[in-house]
Design an enzyme around this catalytic site. Sequence first.
Site, PDB file in Angstrom:
ATOM      1  N   ASP A 180       0.835  -1.208   0.000  1.00 21.49           N
ATOM      2  CA  ASP A 180       0.000   0.000   0.000  1.00 21.49           C
ATOM      3  C   ASP A 180       0.865   1.251   0.000  1.00 21.49           C
ATOM      4  O   ASP A 180       2.055   1.216  -0.348  1.00 21.49           O
ATOM      5  CB  ASP A 180      -0.977  -0.075   1.195  1.00 21.49           C
ATOM      6  CG  ASP A 180      -2.293   0.610   0.924  1.00 21.49           C
ATOM      7  OD1 ASP A 180      -2.333   1.852   1.004  1.00 21.49           O
ATOM      8  OD2 ASP A 180      -3.284  -0.081   0.609  1.00 21.49           O
ATOM      9  N   ASP A 181       0.297   2.329   0.413  1.00 19.29           N
ATOM     10  CA  ASP A 181       0.911   3.658   0.400  1.00 19.29           C
ATOM     11  C   ASP A 181       2.290   3.658   1.078  1.00 19.29           C
ATOM     12  O   ASP A 181       2.491   3.006   2.101  1.00 19.29           O
ATOM     13  CB  ASP A 181      -0.050   4.582   1.176  1.00 19.29           C
ATOM     14  CG  ASP A 181       0.236   6.037   0.961  1.00 19.29           C
ATOM     15  OD1 ASP A 181       1.235   6.361   0.326  1.00 19.29           O
ATOM     16  OD2 ASP A 181      -0.573   6.849   1.458  1.00 19.29           O
ATOM     17  N   ARG A 233      -5.973  16.447   3.398  1.00 20.23           N
ATOM     18  CA  ARG A 233      -4.914  15.479   3.687  1.00 20.23           C
ATOM     19  C   ARG A 233      -3.551  16.071   3.291  1.00 20.23           C
ATOM     20  O   ARG A 233      -2.663  15.365   2.833  1.00 20.23           O
ATOM     21  CB  ARG A 233      -5.161  14.161   2.948  1.00 20.23           C
ATOM     22  CG  ARG A 233      -4.624  12.950   3.707  1.00 20.23           C
ATOM     23  CD  ARG A 233      -4.679  11.669   2.902  1.00 20.23           C
ATOM     24  NE  ARG A 233      -4.378  10.533   3.756  1.00 20.23           N
ATOM     25  CZ  ARG A 233      -3.940   9.365   3.328  1.00 20.23           C
ATOM     26  NH1 ARG A 233      -3.740   9.147   2.053  1.00 20.23           N
ATOM     27  NH2 ARG A 233      -3.708   8.390   4.156  1.00 20.23           N
ATOM     28  N   TRP A 259      -5.941   1.836  -6.925  1.00 21.70           N
ATOM     29  CA  TRP A 259      -5.988   3.204  -7.484  1.00 21.70           C
ATOM     30  C   TRP A 259      -6.751   4.088  -6.512  1.00 21.70           C
ATOM     31  O   TRP A 259      -7.971   4.119  -6.518  1.00 21.70           O
ATOM     32  CB  TRP A 259      -6.681   3.151  -8.840  1.00 21.70           C
ATOM     33  CG  TRP A 259      -6.727   4.399  -9.641  1.00 21.70           C
ATOM     34  CD1 TRP A 259      -7.343   5.584  -9.328  1.00 21.70           C
ATOM     35  CD2 TRP A 259      -6.163   4.590 -10.938  1.00 21.70           C
ATOM     36  NE1 TRP A 259      -7.194   6.482 -10.338  1.00 21.70           N
ATOM     37  CE2 TRP A 259      -6.467   5.900 -11.356  1.00 21.70           C
ATOM     38  CE3 TRP A 259      -5.424   3.772 -11.811  1.00 21.70           C
ATOM     39  CZ2 TRP A 259      -6.078   6.412 -12.584  1.00 21.70           C
ATOM     40  CZ3 TRP A 259      -5.043   4.285 -13.039  1.00 21.70           C
ATOM     41  CH2 TRP A 259      -5.356   5.586 -13.411  1.00 21.70           C
ATOM     42  N   SER A 274     -11.169   5.196  -2.989  1.00 16.54           N
ATOM     43  CA  SER A 274     -11.112   6.637  -2.765  1.00 16.54           C
ATOM     44  C   SER A 274     -11.350   6.831  -1.285  1.00 16.54           C
ATOM     45  O   SER A 274     -12.492   6.945  -0.845  1.00 16.54           O
ATOM     46  CB  SER A 274     -12.190   7.334  -3.598  1.00 16.54           C
ATOM     47  OG  SER A 274     -12.272   8.673  -3.200  1.00 16.54           O
ATOM     48  N   GLY A 275     -10.252   6.728  -0.511  1.00 14.72           N
ATOM     49  CA  GLY A 275     -10.433   6.763   0.934  1.00 14.72           C
ATOM     50  C   GLY A 275     -11.532   5.773   1.280  1.00 14.72           C
ATOM     51  O   GLY A 275     -12.508   6.104   1.940  1.00 14.72           O
ATOM     52  N   GLY A 276     -11.377   4.550   0.752  1.00 11.07           N
ATOM     53  CA  GLY A 276     -12.455   3.556   0.833  1.00 11.07           C
ATOM     54  C   GLY A 276     -13.375   3.737  -0.359  1.00 11.07           C
ATOM     55  O   GLY A 276     -12.941   3.757  -1.504  1.00 11.07           O
ATOM     56  N   ASP A 312     -18.702   3.680  -8.083  1.00 15.22           N
ATOM     57  CA  ASP A 312     -19.730   3.987  -9.068  1.00 15.22           C
ATOM     58  C   ASP A 312     -19.496   3.150 -10.314  1.00 15.22           C
ATOM     59  O   ASP A 312     -18.419   2.578 -10.508  1.00 15.22           O
ATOM     60  CB  ASP A 312     -19.724   5.486  -9.394  1.00 15.22           C
ATOM     61  CG  ASP A 312     -18.378   5.965  -9.905  1.00 15.22           C
ATOM     62  OD1 ASP A 312     -17.996   5.569 -11.014  1.00 15.22           O
ATOM     63  OD2 ASP A 312     -17.690   6.732  -9.197  1.00 15.22           O
ATOM     64  N   ASP A 327     -13.042   2.572   4.064  1.00 15.26           N
ATOM     65  CA  ASP A 327     -11.874   2.549   4.958  1.00 15.26           C
ATOM     66  C   ASP A 327     -12.257   1.996   6.321  1.00 15.26           C
ATOM     67  O   ASP A 327     -11.395   1.824   7.185  1.00 15.26           O
ATOM     68  CB  ASP A 327     -11.317   3.965   5.125  1.00 15.26           C
ATOM     69  CG  ASP A 327     -10.240   4.254   4.094  1.00 15.26           C
ATOM     70  OD1 ASP A 327      -9.830   3.323   3.384  1.00 15.26           O
ATOM     71  OD2 ASP A 327      -9.813   5.422   3.996  1.00 15.26           O
ATOM     72  N   GLU A 338      -4.554 -18.586  15.248  1.00 16.12           N
ATOM     73  CA  GLU A 338      -5.287 -17.652  14.368  1.00 16.12           C
ATOM     74  C   GLU A 338      -4.844 -17.832  12.911  1.00 16.12           C
ATOM     75  O   GLU A 338      -5.657 -17.767  11.995  1.00 16.12           O
ATOM     76  CB  GLU A 338      -5.041 -16.207  14.812  1.00 16.12           C
ATOM     77  CG  GLU A 338      -5.790 -15.845  16.087  1.00 16.12           C
ATOM     78  CD  GLU A 338      -5.376 -14.500  16.653  1.00 16.12           C
ATOM     79  OE1 GLU A 338      -6.249 -13.798  17.184  1.00 16.12           O
ATOM     80  OE2 GLU A 338      -4.172 -14.145  16.595  1.00 16.12           O
TER      81      GLU A 338
HETATM   82  C1  DGJ Z   1      -7.025   5.351   1.719  1.00 20.92           C
HETATM   83  C2  DGJ Z   1      -7.337   3.920   1.396  1.00 20.92           C
HETATM   84  O1  DGJ Z   1      -8.703   3.684   1.418  1.00 20.92           O
HETATM   85  C3  DGJ Z   1      -6.605   3.027   2.379  1.00 20.92           C
HETATM   86  O2  DGJ Z   1      -6.962   1.702   2.182  1.00 20.92           O
HETATM   87  C4  DGJ Z   1      -5.136   3.242   2.197  1.00 20.92           C
HETATM   88  O3  DGJ Z   1      -4.757   2.810   0.917  1.00 20.92           O
HETATM   89  C5  DGJ Z   1      -4.787   4.699   2.407  1.00 20.92           C
HETATM   90  N1  DGJ Z   1      -5.610   5.562   1.610  1.00 20.92           N
HETATM   91  C6  DGJ Z   1      -3.347   4.959   2.098  1.00 20.92           C
HETATM   92  O4  DGJ Z   1      -3.023   6.282   2.155  1.00 20.92           O
END
Ligand code: DGJ
Length: 750
Positions: free
Chosen positions: A367-368, A444, A478, A528-530, A535, A549, A615
């Site tokens: 991820d990021d 952000r 993305w 997009s932030g979750g 769409d 998220d 687990e």
């Molecule tokens: C928002 C995403 O929804 C998260 O899953 C994660 O990838 C963060 N951004 C990373 O900045």
Amino acid sequence: MAVLFDEKNNIFFLITENSEYQMKIDEYGILLHSYYGAPVGRTDMSYLIRNVDRGFSGNSYECREKREISSDTQPLEYGCFGAGDYRVSALETVLANGSRTADLRYKSHNIRHGRKELTGLPYVRDMGDEADSLEIILEDEVARLEVSLIYNVFAEKDVITRSAKISNISQDEIRLMKVASACIDLQHKDMDFIHFHGRHAMERRPERARVAHGIYKVGSKRGMSSHHENPFVILCGHDANERSGECYGFMLMYSGNHAEEIETDQTGSIRVVMGIGSEGFEWRLLSGESFETPEAIMAFTDKGLNELSFLYHRIIRENVCPARFKDMKRPVLINNWEGTYFDFDEESIRSIADTAHEAGCEMLVLDDGWFGVRNDDNTGLGDWFVNKDKLPGGLSAITEHVNSLDMRFGLWFEPEMISEDSKLYREHPDWTLSDPDRKPVMARNQLVLDMSRKDVVDYLYESISGILDSADISYIKWDFNRSLANVYSNATSSDEQGEIAHRFVLGTYELLSRLSTAYPDVMIEGCSGGGGRFDAGMLFYCPQIWCSDNTDAINRLKIQKGTSYGYPVCTMGSHVSASPNHQTGRETPLLTRAIVAMHGSFGYELDPRKLTAKEREEIKEQIGTFNKYYELIQKGRYFRLTDESDEDYFVAWETVAEDGSEALLSLVVTDVRANPEIPCVRLNGLDGDGRYVADGVLSSALEIPADKDEDADSFEGERVYSGYALMNGGYAFDPLYGVYPAVQVHFKRI
Ligand code: DGJ
């Protein structure tokens, strides 16, 4: 042919298996909307249009002596501003002389087999002889403006799409201030309206209200479809529920600003207008130019909300999402975001991959934080080159390791964004959407790239493809983490700034399209932030989208359920995360989290090294279960089984194979009780005469010995149920105790 024209009576018929849509050209060339609903055997439904002289509802000049004929009261197919229709308009224009009147009359039409693609916009694909289309060309003869109303009828799928194309055939410039994709006047209807509102980490909450007089408007001005209002609305009868009743769906295939307006007029007719949001929108249409709107997807059923959802699930899975991923087994992934956030290096990513691999995960998603100088979310966006301090061996060292485990590798990008503290910004500050005379609105601590610029799209294409070429990458996440503000392009003249929000979306679609064409095997997951851009437009390029998220299993019940009204399970990114949950602090059993996440494109989002051996074993079993039921979950018919009114106790849902041969029933108790009511749910979609056994039960419920009745029938095993019994009588669970207990029962037809 699903499109017919009755030349004698000037009626268009759009016929699907279970719906019928009619329009009629009246003697003045006005295109009336005469019907949409259950089949009526091609009866001319214009008899329902009763023209009455109503005060203050004016008449066109030719109808000055027929006062009952007014564009203010007639059901119109595309209502325009300025010529006496005072309801919500589909079209608003400004002509060169400043006139704001638009008045459209029928000019011609054509009917064809198959459909035309839209230019630069997503559309519902014809997967082979499925669609028939109708184009009706209307003209404003004074303005020399043509409006083509385009309909594609997917008869077997009970879906009709609509879009509009506006062409300037005059010598002068015409300005478009509002151009809707669809406008429909439903006469004699008294209905409810359902929309899907929300916020970051709490997306797509259904809200139902009676359609009253006045205008109910939802939408987004954020430059994205948004967490706050999804471009999908439902109109349904007051009595409609999950199992029965009239329901109309309207979904916009678009990822930018949008508006859905529902108005009840003085006659009690309901008008729905859906399209690009008009606030901030202004499009300069020069002589000879055309503008195409996004496509709206409409569906009707009289069999309730679950059936309406099914129509959308099927068309999205089969005709919207890229076909090449439809039958591809989506890998169960491990994503490091909630496991490490920005705090990782090559060694930790390798060891996460090792541990996740042992637990059965099939893909690692980094991820990021892997690029530029990005150790938190303040810097580095736009610098799409590997951070060698964190990953000295580059991406290839990781991908080779991951591939050696027989896992695939995915990578996070946030293409449309830029940090002020980045090499890219230092080199190209003008590449941002920013008002030259103001300090920008930050969110952000980042800015937005001007996707209306070709050089920006080219830069992103080159840098992302450079990364894709550098290592074996089979998936992109993305992301898009802020709303747009200061929507101003430094590369565009002052009189075209009203086009930028839409051109931004077109630039994003172009980039997605170029990358998908060049790398057809790379699967893109939208985010997009979750779920801020969940769409049908994004789904045209990305077969799945990170749903939220918020990974709290109990909140996710609502988020995924809300999403399911319009979108199929296979599109919903859904992961098991750590407990206590990072967004809510709530503790839930690992199995409960898995039962919820399995009804999506499944994965884990935690640091597997922090789990106990037990687990990790459990995870292995969960992945085994998911893979065993993969086809059923991803392609079966999904049913919501509980209403909001039951859900303060438990939430239940079900997936049934199309042929009724098996079903998976899931239930999560949201409020555990002493001396509880028996949770009992009626299943749906089974073969009534079929005989079913429950051959697989997973449960995270605690057994309370005092409650156990040794003499009770053995829970499962030999009992056989008819489909009718399960659908009409229901399936009753033993009392469920513990912390958010969940049960999953697999039924097999014998
Ligand atoms: C928002 C995403 O929804 C998260 O899953 C994660 O990838 C963060 N951004 C990373 O900045």
